[in-house]
Design a protein around this motif. Structure first.
Motif, PDB file in Angstrom:
ATOM      1  N   VAL A  61      51.937  17.392  75.490  1.00  0.00           N
ATOM      2  CA  VAL A  61      50.639  17.807  76.024  1.00  0.00           C
ATOM      3  C   VAL A  61      49.574  17.664  74.947  1.00  0.00           C
ATOM      4  CG1 VAL A  61      51.686  19.419  77.656  1.00  0.00           C
ATOM      5  CG2 VAL A  61      51.009  20.237  75.394  1.00  0.00           C
ATOM      6  N   ASP A  62      48.328  17.524  75.390  1.00  0.00           N
ATOM      7  CA  ASP A  62      47.229  17.434  74.432  1.00  0.00           C
ATOM      8  C   ASP A  62      46.801  18.838  74.012  1.00  0.00           C
ATOM      9  OD1 ASP A  62      45.650  18.480  76.484  1.00  0.00           O
ATOM     10  OD2 ASP A  62      44.808  16.537  77.041  1.00  0.00           O
ATOM     11  N   THR A  63      45.733  18.936  73.256  1.00  0.00           N
ATOM     12  CA  THR A  63      45.307  20.236  72.728  1.00  0.00           C
ATOM     13  C   THR A  63      44.737  21.157  73.805  1.00  0.00           C
ATOM     14  OG1 THR A  63      43.208  19.189  72.094  1.00  0.00           O
ATOM     15  CG2 THR A  63      44.905  19.393  70.391  1.00  0.00           C
ATOM     16  N   ASN A  64      44.565  20.632  75.017  1.00  0.00           N
ATOM     17  CA  ASN A  64      44.141  21.467  76.141  1.00  0.00           C
ATOM     18  C   ASN A  64      45.321  21.869  77.026  1.00  0.00           C
ATOM     19  OD1 ASN A  64      41.306  21.425  75.559  1.00  0.00           O
ATOM     20  ND2 ASN A  64      41.244  19.312  76.318  1.00  0.00           N
ATOM     21  N   GLY A  65      46.517  21.417  76.641  1.00  0.00           N
ATOM     22  CA  GLY A  65      47.698  21.746  77.427  1.00  0.00           C
ATOM     23  C   GLY A  65      47.918  20.837  78.615  1.00  0.00           C
ATOM     24  N   VAL A  66      47.221  19.700  78.640  1.00  0.00           N
ATOM     25  CA  VAL A  66      47.355  18.738  79.742  1.00  0.00           C
ATOM     26  C   VAL A  66      48.430  17.715  79.385  1.00  0.00           C
ATOM     27  CG1 VAL A  66      46.180  16.981  81.126  1.00  0.00           C
ATOM     28  CG2 VAL A  66      44.950  19.037  80.377  1.00  0.00           C
ATOM     29  N   VAL A  67      49.311  17.418  80.329  1.00  0.00           N
ATOM     30  CA  VAL A  67      50.392  16.462  80.082  1.00  0.00           C
ATOM     31  C   VAL A  67      49.817  15.087  79.762  1.00  0.00           C
ATOM     32  CG1 VAL A  67      52.402  15.303  81.076  1.00  0.00           C
ATOM     33  CG2 VAL A  67      51.957  17.697  81.612  1.00  0.00           C
ATOM     34  N   VAL A  68      50.333  14.469  78.702  1.00  0.00           N
ATOM     35  CA  VAL A  68      49.916  13.117  78.332  1.00  0.00           C
ATOM     36  C   VAL A  68      50.471  12.146  79.378  1.00  0.00           C
ATOM     37  CG1 VAL A  68      50.182  11.288  76.617  1.00  0.00           C
ATOM     38  CG2 VAL A  68      49.801  13.655  75.877  1.00  0.00           C
ATOM     39  N   ILE A  79      51.833  27.125  75.220  1.00  0.00           N
ATOM     40  CA  ILE A  79      53.176  27.436  75.725  1.00  0.00           C
ATOM     41  C   ILE A  79      53.108  27.781  77.210  1.00  0.00           C
ATOM     42  CG2 ILE A  79      55.103  29.060  75.572  1.00  0.00           C
ATOM     43  CD1 ILE A  79      54.530  29.288  72.578  1.00  0.00           C
ATOM     44  N   TYR A  80      52.117  28.588  77.579  1.00  0.00           N
ATOM     45  CA  TYR A  80      51.971  28.996  78.983  1.00  0.00           C
ATOM     46  C   TYR A  80      51.737  27.778  79.884  1.00  0.00           C
ATOM     47  CZ  TYR A  80      49.868  30.917  83.208  1.00  0.00           C
ATOM     48  OH  TYR A  80      49.577  31.196  84.513  1.00  0.00           O
ATOM     49  N   LYS A  81      50.821  26.898  79.478  1.00  0.00           N
ATOM     50  CA  LYS A  81      50.510  25.729  80.305  1.00  0.00           C
ATOM     51  C   LYS A  81      51.697  24.776  80.385  1.00  0.00           C
ATOM     52  CE  LYS A  81      45.518  25.866  79.534  1.00  0.00           C
ATOM     53  NZ  LYS A  81      44.335  25.189  78.953  1.00  0.00           N
ATOM     54  N   SER A  82      52.412  24.632  79.284  1.00  0.00           N
ATOM     55  CA  SER A  82      53.595  23.778  79.277  1.00  0.00           C
ATOM     56  C   SER A  82      54.675  24.354  80.194  1.00  0.00           C
ATOM     57  CB  SER A  82      54.122  23.643  77.845  1.00  0.00           C
ATOM     58  OG  SER A  82      55.284  22.855  77.797  1.00  0.00           O
ATOM     59  N   ASN A  83      54.867  25.667  80.103  1.00  0.00           N
ATOM     60  CA  ASN A  83      55.832  26.332  80.993  1.00  0.00           C
ATOM     61  C   ASN A  83      55.476  26.096  82.458  1.00  0.00           C
ATOM     62  OD1 ASN A  83      57.093  27.359  78.743  1.00  0.00           O
ATOM     63  ND2 ASN A  83      56.405  29.469  79.041  1.00  0.00           N
ATOM     64  N   MET A  84      54.193  26.211  82.760  1.00  0.00           N
ATOM     65  CA  MET A  84      53.757  26.099  84.151  1.00  0.00           C
ATOM     66  C   MET A  84      53.974  24.693  84.708  1.00  0.00           C
ATOM     67  SD  MET A  84      53.050  29.064  85.085  1.00  0.00           S
ATOM     68  CE  MET A  84      52.506  28.582  86.727  1.00  0.00           C
ATOM     69  N   VAL A  85      53.886  23.687  83.838  1.00  0.00           N
ATOM     70  CA  VAL A  85      54.151  22.316  84.288  1.00  0.00           C
ATOM     71  C   VAL A  85      55.589  22.210  84.787  1.00  0.00           C
ATOM     72  CG1 VAL A  85      54.415  19.924  83.545  1.00  0.00           C
ATOM     73  CG2 VAL A  85      52.420  21.239  82.817  1.00  0.00           C
TER      74      VAL A  85
END
Length: 227
Positions: free
Chosen positions: A118-125, A44-50
């Motif tokens: 995002v993948d399981t590392n929170g990186v945007v596909v 959630i945090y990484k997605s928010n930051m994107v």
């Protein structure tokens, strides 16, 4: 009297046998609930930051909110694992589909989403870029971001020639992806209806797409519906 007593005993015995033969609630098989995977706080945090990296923290806090009910974790698709050439690459791997409600001032009645995968590392596909964030050159428009009001968009369509038609106009607010990549007010009139054929309905009209940020006419087209 004795016969009546025997009959009573037989009835009671039959009722006892019948009740024992019925499945008990405890004995009924319990359906297994489908597993529901919680989305980790780190994702959630990484997605928010994107999204924050695109619109800024103040804009994010004012207009964008995670929709936990629409966000979900998905396991790899078995078909895509066996047939990778038939699917988007990310479908053969576990991923998170993150959905955010976007409610700019004046558009609270319209349901719009910003979506990100995002993948399981929170990186945007890479094949699924963020959907629902309007273009903002140099990120210099978020501090003064404004959407023209519905009434203003309707008046713009009227001034630019949208006929009144035979029914009340249908108005919606939504994201228009592609080369435009921005929000629009979509205004539809109805110019003709035909119910002469039993079991069939036909209607025709015109659509105006008004740029929701500056009020310019983005697109004018005709529509036809047959049901």
């Amino acid at each position: 009297m004795k016969g009546l007593k025997n009959l009573t005993i037989l009835i009671c015995f039959a009722l006892f046998i019948f009740s024992c033969s019925q499945p008990n609630e405890i004995d009924k098989p319990v359906e297994k609930a489908k597993p529901k995977y919680a989305i980790p706080d780190s994702i959630i945090y990484k997605s928010n930051m994107v999204i924050i990296s695109k619109v800024g923290l103040a804009f994010f806090n004012s207009y964008i909110k995670l929709d936990s009910n629409s966000s979900k974790f998905s396991l790899p698709d078995s078909f895509c694992i066996k047939n990778p050439s038939s699917c988007a690459e990310y479908l053969a791997r576990p991923y998170y589909h993150m959905a955010y409600k976007f409610t700019p001032a004046g558009c609270e009645d319209y349901k719009n989403f910003i979506e990100i995968v995002v993948d399981t590392n929170g990186v945007v596909v890479p094949s699924r870029p963020v959907f629902g964030i309007p273009d903002c050159p140099n990120n210099n428009c978020w501090g003064s971001f404004q959407i023209i009001e519905k009434e203003k968009a309707v008046e713009i369509a009227r001034q630019n020639g949208l006929e009144e038609g035979i029914k009340e106009w249908r108005v919606s607010f939504h994201f228009y992806a592609g080369t435009f990549n921005n929000y629009v007010w979509e205004i539809n009139n109805t110019l003709m209806e035909d119910k002469s054929v039993p079991g069939q309905y036909m209607a025709k009209g015109k659509t105006f797409l008004v740029n929701a940020m500056d009020g310019s006419i983005f697109k004018i087209s005709n529509w036809t519906m047959v049901t």
